[in-house]
Design an enzyme around this catalytic site. Structure first.
Site, PDB file in Angstrom:
ATOM      1  N   LYS A   1       0.947  -1.058  -0.074  1.00  0.00           N
ATOM      2  CA  LYS A   1      -0.073   0.056   0.020  1.00  0.00           C
ATOM      3  C   LYS A   1       0.940   1.244  -0.191  1.00  0.00           C
ATOM      4  O   LYS A   1       0.631   2.006  -0.804  1.00  0.00           O
ATOM      5  CB  LYS A   1      -0.906  -0.066   1.082  1.00  0.00           C
ATOM      6  CG  LYS A   1      -1.662   1.321   1.450  1.00  0.00           C
ATOM      7  CD  LYS A   1      -2.345   1.248   2.732  1.00  0.00           C
ATOM      8  CE  LYS A   1      -1.777   1.645   4.252  1.00  0.00           C
ATOM      9  NZ  LYS A   1      -1.553   3.107   4.064  1.00  0.00           N
ATOM     10  N   ASN A   2       1.697   1.240   0.789  1.00  0.00           N
ATOM     11  CA  ASN A   2       2.724   2.289   0.991  1.00  0.00           C
ATOM     12  C   ASN A   2       3.602   2.659  -0.274  1.00  0.00           C
ATOM     13  O   ASN A   2       4.018   3.934  -0.425  1.00  0.00           O
ATOM     14  CB  ASN A   2       3.426   2.406   2.413  1.00  0.00           C
ATOM     15  CG  ASN A   2       2.628   2.694   3.664  1.00  0.00           C
ATOM     16  OD1 ASN A   2       1.357   2.916   3.531  1.00  0.00           O
ATOM     17  ND2 ASN A   2       3.132   2.576   4.847  1.00  0.00           N
TER      18      ASN A   2
ATOM     19  N   ARG B   1      -4.546  10.617   4.541  1.00  0.00           N
ATOM     20  CA  ARG B   1      -3.310  11.713   4.635  1.00  0.00           C
ATOM     21  C   ARG B   1      -2.254  11.546   3.504  1.00  0.00           C
ATOM     22  O   ARG B   1      -1.613  12.641   3.180  1.00  0.00           O
ATOM     23  CB  ARG B   1      -2.577  11.259   6.074  1.00  0.00           C
ATOM     24  CG  ARG B   1      -3.113  11.619   7.232  1.00  0.00           C
ATOM     25  CD  ARG B   1      -2.113  11.573   8.395  1.00  0.00           C
ATOM     26  NE  ARG B   1      -0.712  11.811   7.834  1.00  0.00           N
ATOM     27  CZ  ARG B   1      -0.373  13.249   7.947  1.00  0.00           C
ATOM     28  NH1 ARG B   1      -1.072  14.047   8.501  1.00  0.00           N
ATOM     29  NH2 ARG B   1       0.866  13.565   7.755  1.00  0.00           N
TER      30      ARG B   1
ATOM     31  N   CYS C   1      -4.808  12.687  13.032  1.00  0.00           N
ATOM     32  CA  CYS C   1      -5.433  11.377  12.977  1.00  0.00           C
ATOM     33  C   CYS C   1      -4.987  10.768  14.329  1.00  0.00           C
ATOM     34  O   CYS C   1      -4.295  11.081  15.250  1.00  0.00           O
ATOM     35  CB  CYS C   1      -4.688  10.646  11.997  1.00  0.00           C
ATOM     36  SG  CYS C   1      -3.014   9.896  12.086  1.00  0.00           S
TER      37      CYS C   1
ATOM     38  N   ARG D   1       0.831  14.278  13.200  1.00  0.00           N
ATOM     39  CA  ARG D   1       1.328  14.327  11.888  1.00  0.00           C
ATOM     40  C   ARG D   1       1.228  15.442  11.027  1.00  0.00           C
ATOM     41  O   ARG D   1       0.339  15.266  10.085  1.00  0.00           O
ATOM     42  CB  ARG D   1       0.656  13.009  11.164  1.00  0.00           C
ATOM     43  CG  ARG D   1       0.604  11.726  11.950  1.00  0.00           C
ATOM     44  CD  ARG D   1      -0.054  10.500  11.322  1.00  0.00           C
ATOM     45  NE  ARG D   1       0.824  10.115  10.085  1.00  0.00           N
ATOM     46  CZ  ARG D   1       0.548   8.925   9.591  1.00  0.00           C
ATOM     47  NH1 ARG D   1      -0.730   8.499   9.862  1.00  0.00           N
ATOM     48  NH2 ARG D   1       1.128   8.522   8.606  1.00  0.00           N
ATOM     49  N   PRO D   2       2.111  16.457  11.213  1.00  0.00           N
ATOM     50  CA  PRO D   2       2.381  17.532  10.609  1.00  0.00           C
ATOM     51  C   PRO D   2       2.757  17.320   9.265  1.00  0.00           C
ATOM     52  O   PRO D   2       3.343  16.391   8.747  1.00  0.00           O
ATOM     53  CB  PRO D   2       3.100  18.454  11.428  1.00  0.00           C
ATOM     54  CG  PRO D   2       3.771  17.448  12.172  1.00  0.00           C
ATOM     55  CD  PRO D   2       3.253  16.147  12.509  1.00  0.00           C
ATOM     56  N   ILE D   3       2.758  18.481   8.270  1.00  0.00           N
ATOM     57  CA  ILE D   3       3.491  18.347   7.079  1.00  0.00           C
ATOM     58  C   ILE D   3       4.499  19.508   6.909  1.00  0.00           C
ATOM     59  O   ILE D   3       4.828  19.592   5.706  1.00  0.00           O
ATOM     60  CB  ILE D   3       2.434  18.418   5.906  1.00  0.00           C
ATOM     61  CG1 ILE D   3       1.552  19.537   6.016  1.00  0.00           C
ATOM     62  CG2 ILE D   3       1.556  17.048   5.858  1.00  0.00           C
ATOM     63  CD1 ILE D   3       0.879  20.141   4.700  1.00  0.00           C
TER      64      ILE D   3
ATOM     65  N   LEU E   1       7.513  19.709   7.313  1.00  0.00           N
ATOM     66  CA  LEU E   1       8.956  19.346   6.529  1.00  0.00           C
ATOM     67  C   LEU E   1       8.496  19.289   5.134  1.00  0.00           C
ATOM     68  O   LEU E   1       9.540  19.613   4.380  1.00  0.00           O
ATOM     69  CB  LEU E   1       9.585  18.079   7.189  1.00  0.00           C
ATOM     70  CG  LEU E   1       9.709  17.987   8.523  1.00  0.00           C
ATOM     71  CD1 LEU E   1      10.174  16.690   9.003  1.00  0.00           C
ATOM     72  CD2 LEU E   1      10.596  18.960   8.915  1.00  0.00           C
TER      73      LEU E   1
ATOM     74  N   ASP F   1       5.057   0.561  11.856  1.00  0.00           N
ATOM     75  CA  ASP F   1       3.926  -0.379  11.710  1.00  0.00           C
ATOM     76  C   ASP F   1       3.771  -1.774  11.917  1.00  0.00           C
ATOM     77  O   ASP F   1       2.604  -2.189  11.659  1.00  0.00           O
ATOM     78  CB  ASP F   1       3.696  -0.057   9.968  1.00  0.00           C
ATOM     79  CG  ASP F   1       3.364   1.531   9.507  1.00  0.00           C
ATOM     80  OD1 ASP F   1       2.972   2.297  10.425  1.00  0.00           O
ATOM     81  OD2 ASP F   1       3.361   1.593   8.250  1.00  0.00           O
TER      82      ASP F   1
ATOM     83  N   ARG G   1      -8.501  -0.575   5.061  1.00  0.00           N
ATOM     84  CA  ARG G   1      -7.470   0.672   4.500  1.00  0.00           C
ATOM     85  C   ARG G   1      -6.355   0.201   3.881  1.00  0.00           C
ATOM     86  O   ARG G   1      -5.876   0.676   3.237  1.00  0.00           O
ATOM     87  CB  ARG G   1      -7.502   2.088   5.386  1.00  0.00           C
ATOM     88  CG  ARG G   1      -8.702   2.718   5.532  1.00  0.00           C
ATOM     89  CD  ARG G   1      -8.153   4.059   6.361  1.00  0.00           C
ATOM     90  NE  ARG G   1      -6.902   4.445   6.130  1.00  0.00           N
ATOM     91  CZ  ARG G   1      -5.784   4.685   7.015  1.00  0.00           C
ATOM     92  NH1 ARG G   1      -6.306   4.435   8.318  1.00  0.00           N
ATOM     93  NH2 ARG G   1      -4.666   4.924   6.553  1.00  0.00           N
TER      94      ARG G   1
HETATM   95  C1  UD1 Z   1       4.682   6.877   6.323  1.00  0.00           C
HETATM   96  C2  UD1 Z   1       3.684   5.765   6.187  1.00  0.00           C
HETATM   97  C3  UD1 Z   1       3.204   5.088   7.534  1.00  0.00           C
HETATM   98  C4  UD1 Z   1       4.492   4.983   8.402  1.00  0.00           C
HETATM   99  C5  UD1 Z   1       5.458   6.087   8.598  1.00  0.00           C
HETATM  100  C6  UD1 Z   1       6.661   5.759   9.492  1.00  0.00           C
HETATM  101  C7  UD1 Z   1       2.705   6.075   4.148  1.00  0.00           C
HETATM  102  C8  UD1 Z   1       1.605   6.336   3.177  1.00  0.00           C
HETATM  103  N1  UD1 Z   1       2.818   5.917   5.417  1.00  0.00           N
HETATM  104  O1  UD1 Z   1       3.974   8.009   6.774  1.00  0.00           O
HETATM  105  O2  UD1 Z   1       2.533   4.082   7.330  1.00  0.00           O
HETATM  106  O3  UD1 Z   1       3.968   4.687   9.795  1.00  0.00           O
HETATM  107  O4  UD1 Z   1       5.813   6.494   7.224  1.00  0.00           O
HETATM  108  O5  UD1 Z   1       7.471   4.680   8.831  1.00  0.00           O
HETATM  109  O6  UD1 Z   1       3.637   5.737   3.523  1.00  0.00           O
HETATM  110  N2  UD1 Z   1       6.909  14.688  10.613  1.00  0.00           N
HETATM  111  C9  UD1 Z   1       6.947  15.960  10.767  1.00  0.00           C
HETATM  112  N3  UD1 Z   1       6.655  16.940   9.738  1.00  0.00           N
HETATM  113  C10 UD1 Z   1       6.426  16.475   8.490  1.00  0.00           C
HETATM  114  C11 UD1 Z   1       6.340  14.937   8.130  1.00  0.00           C
HETATM  115  C12 UD1 Z   1       6.416  14.261   9.422  1.00  0.00           C
HETATM  116  O7  UD1 Z   1       7.083  16.217  11.962  1.00  0.00           O
HETATM  117  O8  UD1 Z   1       6.362  17.480   7.734  1.00  0.00           O
HETATM  118  C13 UD1 Z   1       7.114  13.595  11.679  1.00  0.00           C
HETATM  119  C14 UD1 Z   1       5.787  12.806  11.885  1.00  0.00           C
HETATM  120  O9  UD1 Z   1       4.794  13.064  12.814  1.00  0.00           O
HETATM  121  C15 UD1 Z   1       6.518  11.333  12.489  1.00  0.00           C
HETATM  122  C16 UD1 Z   1       7.681  11.344  11.876  1.00  0.00           C
HETATM  123  O10 UD1 Z   1       7.909  12.604  11.344  1.00  0.00           O
HETATM  124  O11 UD1 Z   1       6.619  11.685  13.781  1.00  0.00           O
HETATM  125  C17 UD1 Z   1       7.679  10.526  10.537  1.00  0.00           C
HETATM  126  O12 UD1 Z   1       6.788  10.627   9.518  1.00  0.00           O
HETATM  127  P1  UD1 Z   1       6.741  10.186   8.291  1.00  0.00           P
HETATM  128  O13 UD1 Z   1       7.863   9.412   8.120  1.00  0.00           O
HETATM  129  O14 UD1 Z   1       6.568  11.487   7.272  1.00  0.00           O
HETATM  130  O15 UD1 Z   1       5.379   9.322   8.044  1.00  0.00           O
HETATM  131  P2  UD1 Z   1       4.569   9.497   6.963  1.00  0.00           P
HETATM  132  O16 UD1 Z   1       5.061   9.609   5.378  1.00  0.00           O
HETATM  133  O17 UD1 Z   1       3.023  10.262   7.150  1.00  0.00           O
END
Ligand code: UD1
Length: 425
Positions: free
Chosen positions: A22-23, A92, A116, A121-123, A125, A305, A398
């Site tokens: 999926k990912n 997301r 969630c 889970r901010p964006i 970065l 995960d 999902r």
């Molecule tokens: C992806 C996976 C999810 C997995 C996660 C970690 C998908 C669709 N989802 O989620 O299943 O659990 O990787 O292996 O591939 N963070 C920030 N700012 C940002 C982005 C991230 O602070 O802009 C933090 C997150 O809150 C978290 C950490 O960085 O604490 C890692 O998140 P990230 O690797 O980005 O996870 P996802 O891509 O959302």
């Protein structure tokens, strides 16, 4: 709403195949926004998150068509690079359209995904890094509006944390940026390598994926291509853990054991005997296993995960296990539900202490709270005495394709029932 009913206490045995990841599939589908024409993907799992992606791509003037596990995306020039809240809030990973839309059209307006169950889970970065490629940004009314009137320009980006989605968004954007982009402290997950493989097939120039430094040399244009999605390492790990917790003899096929080294090492530390081949892994039966500590880390560390599923295994181990969650701040929602089945777990902020010696699990009605928590409750149900009913399984749908059917082929007494067939008592 459907629920899963499990009659526990039966050892699983046999072979079961893993589906596509999926990912990995989600960013690949978003990569199709980068070039008009027909993109072909094989081994795409049939999941709700893939359906949500189809709805978003269709909103962006693409057409997605599925035949078996093959998905084609017909991409046309998008009239309005806009991803509305109603679609983004369901998944997301929708934020992964930001990079490709911005790179291709010089503008995008994408809803902020919001929090969630497993944390905020901010964006930030993703947004900061796209800003370093020259995009201007404004957050207004719950949307991020990004534009780059003269296109994106390559730059060196040092991620504060290794982020999987952030690395993917930047890879997608930088393929069409002017000049060289270097991503430092990039995520190293196999899903990143799979995305880079497809982008290369489309004509992108990328090196270093799978390591923490990725070089991308921007090109003027990309073409659609064909690609087979890698096996889902989290599904494979969950199926192997189903074998372990039931004291069974289970062979998981069509997987990449090398993607699960951290899990295999931990299982072996517990005392399980394992065999692996190039695309399969087997766990041998054991009636008792030891407790080990785990700490979730970015790849190649222990995957967050699989933390909830491993915790289910530890509730029946000999001794005490300390489980540390380092990726997400609120990923112990399964603890309360496992406790309802008789597990002895003390959750702290980022650590859960699991005392395995507290005896057998007993079946109970439980509530799935997020995707991987749901899987952990199903695993606990396989090992528990009597009947377990896992409610709210839309979370499970999902991310797992027909999990109950796969477990049934291994001898599990498990069924999906609609609410009316099995009312909550
Ligand atoms: C992806 C996976 C999810 C997995 C996660 C970690 C998908 C669709 N989802 O989620 O299943 O659990 O990787 O292996 O591939 N963070 C920030 N700012 C940002 C982005 C991230 O602070 O802009 C933090 C997150 O809150 C978290 C950490 O960085 O604490 C890692 O998140 P990230 O690797 O980005 O996870 P996802 O891509 O959302």
């Amino acid at each position: 709403m459907d629920r899963i009913v499990i009659n526990g206490g039966h050892s699983l045995s046999g072979k079961v195949a893993t589906g596509g990841s999926k990912n990995a599939a989600l960013p690949l589908l978003f990569a199709s926004l980068l070039a008009n024409g027909t993109h072909r993907f094989n081994n795409v799992p049939k999941l709700m998150d893939i359906d949500s992606t189809a709805i978003l791509l269709e909103h962006l003037d693409c057409t997605m068509h599925r035949e078996g596990d093959q998905v084609t995306v017909e991409t046309r020039t998008c009239a309005e690079p806009f991803a509305p809240y109603d679609i983004v809030r369901k998944m997301r990973a929708s934020i992964l359209c930001l990079g490709p839309l911005l790179a291709r059209y010089g503008e995008a307006r994408v809803s902020l995904p919001g929090g969630c169950a497993i944390g905020t889970r901010p964006i930030n970065l993703h947004v900061e890094a796209l800003g370093q490629l020259g995009a201007e940004m404004e957050v207004e009314g719950g949307y991020v509006h990004a534009w780059a009137n003269h296109g994106l320009t390559g730059n060196t980006i040092v991620f504060e944390n290794a982020t999987v989605g952030g690395t993917e968004n930047l890879l997608l954007a930088a393929t069409l940026a002017r000049g060289t982009t270097i991503l430092e402290n990039a995520a190293k997950e196999p899903e990143i390598v799979d995305l880079a493989d497809y982008l290369r097939a489309m004509g992108a120039r990328i090196e270093g994926d799978g390591s923490s430094v990725i070089h991308i040399e921007g090109v003027d244009q990309l073409q659609p291509a064909e690609h087979t999605v890698i096996p889902d390492r989290i599904e494979a790990g969950t199926l192997l853990l189903a074998g372990a917790i039931s004291g069974g003899d289970v062979t998981v096929t069509q997987c990449v054991p090398g993607h699960l080294d951290a899990l295999l090492k931990r299982l072996s530390d517990c005392g399980f005997e394992l065999e692996t081949g190039p695309d399969w892994m087997r766990i041998m039966p054991r009636s008792e296993w030891g407790a080990v500590d785990i700490s979730t880390e970015p790849y190649p560390g222990f995957p967050t995960d699989l933390q909830a599923q491993f915790m289910a295994l530890m509730t029946l181990a000999q001794g005490t296990s300390v489980i540390t969650e380092r990726i997400f701040e609120n990923r112990f929602m399964h603890v309360q539900e496992l406790a309802r089945m008789g597990a002895n777990i003390t959750p702290k902020t980022q650590v859960a202490i699991v005392r395995g010696d507290s005896g057998a699990l007993s079946g109970a009605p439980v509530m799935a709270t997020d995707l991987r928590a749901s899987a952990s409750l199903v695993l606990a149900g396989l090992a528990a005495e009597n009947e377990t009913v896992v409610n709210r399984i839309y979370h499970l749908d999902r991310g797992y394709e027909r999990l109950e059917e796969k477990l049934k082929t291994l001898g599990a007494q498990i069924e999906r029932r609609s609410e009316s067939e099995h009312p909550v008592s």
